[in-house]
Design an enzyme around this catalytic site. Sequence first.
Site, PDB file in Angstrom:
ATOM      1  N   VAL A  74       0.860  -1.151   0.175  1.00 21.11           N
ATOM      2  CA  VAL A  74      -0.071   0.062   0.012  1.00 21.11           C
ATOM      3  C   VAL A  74       0.839   1.210  -0.043  1.00 21.11           C
ATOM      4  CG1 VAL A  74      -1.857   1.195   1.191  1.00 21.11           C
ATOM      5  CG2 VAL A  74      -2.064  -1.196   1.000  1.00 21.11           C
ATOM      6  N   GLY A 132     -14.262 -20.910  -6.569  1.00 18.49           N
ATOM      7  CA  GLY A 132     -12.610 -21.199  -6.601  1.00 18.49           C
ATOM      8  C   GLY A 132     -12.205 -21.857  -5.163  1.00 18.49           C
ATOM      9  N   CYS A 169      -5.462  -9.266   2.914  1.00 19.54           N
ATOM     10  CA  CYS A 169      -6.842  -8.366   3.286  1.00 19.54           C
ATOM     11  C   CYS A 169      -8.057  -9.058   3.662  1.00 19.54           C
ATOM     12  CB  CYS A 169      -6.983  -7.408   2.251  1.00 19.54           C
ATOM     13  SG  CYS A 169      -5.536  -6.391   1.984  1.00 19.54           S
TER      14      CYS A 169
HETATM   15  C1  UGA Z   1      -8.931  -6.689  -1.427  1.00 21.29           C
HETATM   16  C2  UGA Z   1     -10.014  -5.832  -2.016  1.00 21.29           C
HETATM   17  O1  UGA Z   1     -10.455  -6.584  -3.110  1.00 21.29           O
HETATM   18  C3  UGA Z   1      -9.530  -4.537  -2.252  1.00 21.29           C
HETATM   19  O2  UGA Z   1     -10.344  -3.589  -2.731  1.00 21.29           O
HETATM   20  C4  UGA Z   1      -8.984  -3.842  -1.052  1.00 21.29           C
HETATM   21  O3  UGA Z   1      -8.185  -2.674  -1.121  1.00 21.29           O
HETATM   22  C5  UGA Z   1      -7.819  -4.896  -0.468  1.00 21.29           C
HETATM   23  O4  UGA Z   1      -8.323  -6.141  -0.507  1.00 21.29           O
HETATM   24  C6  UGA Z   1      -7.089  -4.175   0.723  1.00 21.29           C
HETATM   25  O5  UGA Z   1      -7.955  -4.166   1.788  1.00 21.29           O
HETATM   26  O6  UGA Z   1      -6.098  -3.798   0.651  1.00 21.29           O
HETATM   27  P1  UGA Z   1      -6.988  -8.174  -2.705  1.00 21.29           P
HETATM   28  O7  UGA Z   1      -6.596  -8.626  -1.334  1.00 21.29           O
HETATM   29  O8  UGA Z   1      -5.989  -7.664  -3.440  1.00 21.29           O
HETATM   30  O9  UGA Z   1      -8.191  -6.727  -2.486  1.00 21.29           O
HETATM   31  O10 UGA Z   1      -7.792  -9.463  -3.420  1.00 21.29           O
HETATM   32  P2  UGA Z   1      -9.200  -9.565  -4.118  1.00 21.29           P
HETATM   33  O11 UGA Z   1      -8.914  -9.038  -5.784  1.00 21.29           O
HETATM   34  O12 UGA Z   1      -9.996  -8.892  -3.582  1.00 21.29           O
HETATM   35  O13 UGA Z   1      -9.070 -11.200  -4.083  1.00 21.29           O
HETATM   36  C7  UGA Z   1      -9.233 -11.670  -2.510  1.00 21.29           C
HETATM   37  C8  UGA Z   1      -9.372 -13.101  -2.913  1.00 21.29           C
HETATM   38  O14 UGA Z   1     -10.706 -13.563  -3.444  1.00 21.29           O
HETATM   39  C9  UGA Z   1      -8.432 -13.769  -3.674  1.00 21.29           C
HETATM   40  O15 UGA Z   1      -8.094 -15.215  -3.240  1.00 21.29           O
HETATM   41  C10 UGA Z   1      -9.403 -14.229  -4.923  1.00 21.29           C
HETATM   42  O16 UGA Z   1      -8.674 -15.270  -5.737  1.00 21.29           O
HETATM   43  C11 UGA Z   1     -10.561 -14.502  -4.326  1.00 21.29           C
HETATM   44  N1  UGA Z   1     -11.601 -14.377  -5.369  1.00 21.29           N
HETATM   45  C12 UGA Z   1     -11.925 -13.073  -5.770  1.00 21.29           C
HETATM   46  C13 UGA Z   1     -12.333 -15.316  -5.950  1.00 21.29           C
HETATM   47  O17 UGA Z   1     -12.364 -16.664  -5.472  1.00 21.29           O
HETATM   48  N2  UGA Z   1     -13.563 -15.158  -6.668  1.00 21.29           N
HETATM   49  C14 UGA Z   1     -13.687 -13.996  -7.139  1.00 21.29           C
HETATM   50  O18 UGA Z   1     -14.660 -13.593  -8.019  1.00 21.29           O
HETATM   51  C15 UGA Z   1     -12.933 -12.674  -6.572  1.00 21.29           C
END
Ligand code: UGA
Length: 438
Positions: free
Chosen positions: A11, A259, A266
């Site tokens: 960040v 998944g 986060c």
């Molecule tokens: C998350 C939030 O999406 C951000 O908005 C936030 O700023 C960030 O946390 C934070 O608090 O710093 P991030 O941790 O980068 O972002 O990851 P995501 O893209 O949210 O994915 C999280 C998890 O959910 C991953 O393991 C991903 O594979 C899973 N996921 C996501 C799914 O299994 N299916 C989906 O449709 C979307």
Amino acid sequence: MKICVFGAGYVGLVTAACLSELGMDVTCIDKNENKIAFLNEGKVPIYEHGLKGLICKNLINRTLNFTTDPKKSIEASEVIFIAVGTPPLEDGSTNLKYIIQVANTIANYLNGYKIIVIKSTVPVGTGEMIKKIINKELAARKKEYSFDVVSNPEFLKQGVAVNDFMKPDRIILGVESEQSHLIMRKIYESITSKNIPLIVTNIRTAEMIKYASNAFLALKVTYINEIANLCEKVGANVLIVAEAMGRDSRISPKFLKPGPGFGGSCLPKDTKALVNMGNNYGEPVSLVQQTIVANEKQKQRVVDKVKQKIGCLQGKTIGVLGITFKSNTDDLRDAPSLFILNSLAKEAVKIKIFDPQGEKNGRLIFSDTQKFYFCKSPYEAVEHADALVILTDWEDFKNLDLLRIKNNMKDYYFFDFRNMYEPDLIEQYGFHYFGIGR
Ligand code: UGA
């Protein structure tokens, strides 16, 4: 405008690089001397799309620099961003140790009016806590400088964080004075002038927005995972269910991909912190509590599926494609792979791993060289393997040479836990295909 950013993690680095790109004069501060020396040479310790280019460009332009010395940076800055880690404690609550250290450091060197902006994800009430710490220290120093605290939570997704910073869905400002409100508006002017909504509220509400958003995303992923599991039982196809659900504009198609469970630095941490906060205030957030339980079950389900379909894992070799918590990152923090691979390794003889960016961090975690072997390509990972297991949806895994894989595997189990392939296609090659929810 002179700005400093505390913390050179994901960040902090993205914030510092992007603010310098927006025209600010930015110093990024971190205690880790090696990291700072590395960054000042234009080397970036994490993999994040577009970040290295931005850092190098602004280093050359002298609009960005890195230091371990907080004194000079605090004294020279008008605005101080806090982007240090807020890791979870055993009970799910948030460890505010680094936030407190930074607040004390700021108080030590405060030399006039400044705005202190909290970017880190912190429990509701942390803004007030920072204020108290600084006021106490100023009283001890017998100084009477004024300052404002602002909550400006980040919504950066790893892998697309630079883009999320520059083109966010919204910017949240939790402010307590008109002066800080106006200065913060100025910082983000070039973004908000492009029709990006700016939501201005009080500090507590801004702090809550971040948790409510992340927990909702976790809930959404978990919901579709549970629907996917049920689809398998009733003979429905979750991909079509999700697509049709997503067509409803009230639902939206995002975060509806089933998944192996959500991971990362986060969502797992913030769901636990929200549950902890709810319990502390006597208002349990039971849906989020249940989301955490269901997410753990999802990872176990993946392990169970591999075991059930193969039968006995004794003596088997498993080729794993993808160990990072999602694609386009080198991050393995709380990745589903941690639980899944360690569980499989208890019985299988060998786990061969390929991940386009996760090898360096992966080697630190999957360090038992008798069990885990890191490979240089997906093909090497599945050579002589009994099963192929996809855990992360890297672009690199989309167009694998299936014939080559089939010819080199010992047995033909194809576990696609990100639903990257069409079952019919995989079966045509002679594999036994298992996805999620279809
Ligand atoms: C998350 C939030 O999406 C951000 O908005 C936030 O700023 C960030 O946390 C934070 O608090 O710093 P991030 O941790 O980068 O972002 O990851 P995501 O893209 O949210 O994915 C999280 C998890 O959910 C991953 O393991 C991903 O594979 C899973 N996921 C996501 C799914 O299994 N299916 C989906 O449709 C979307």
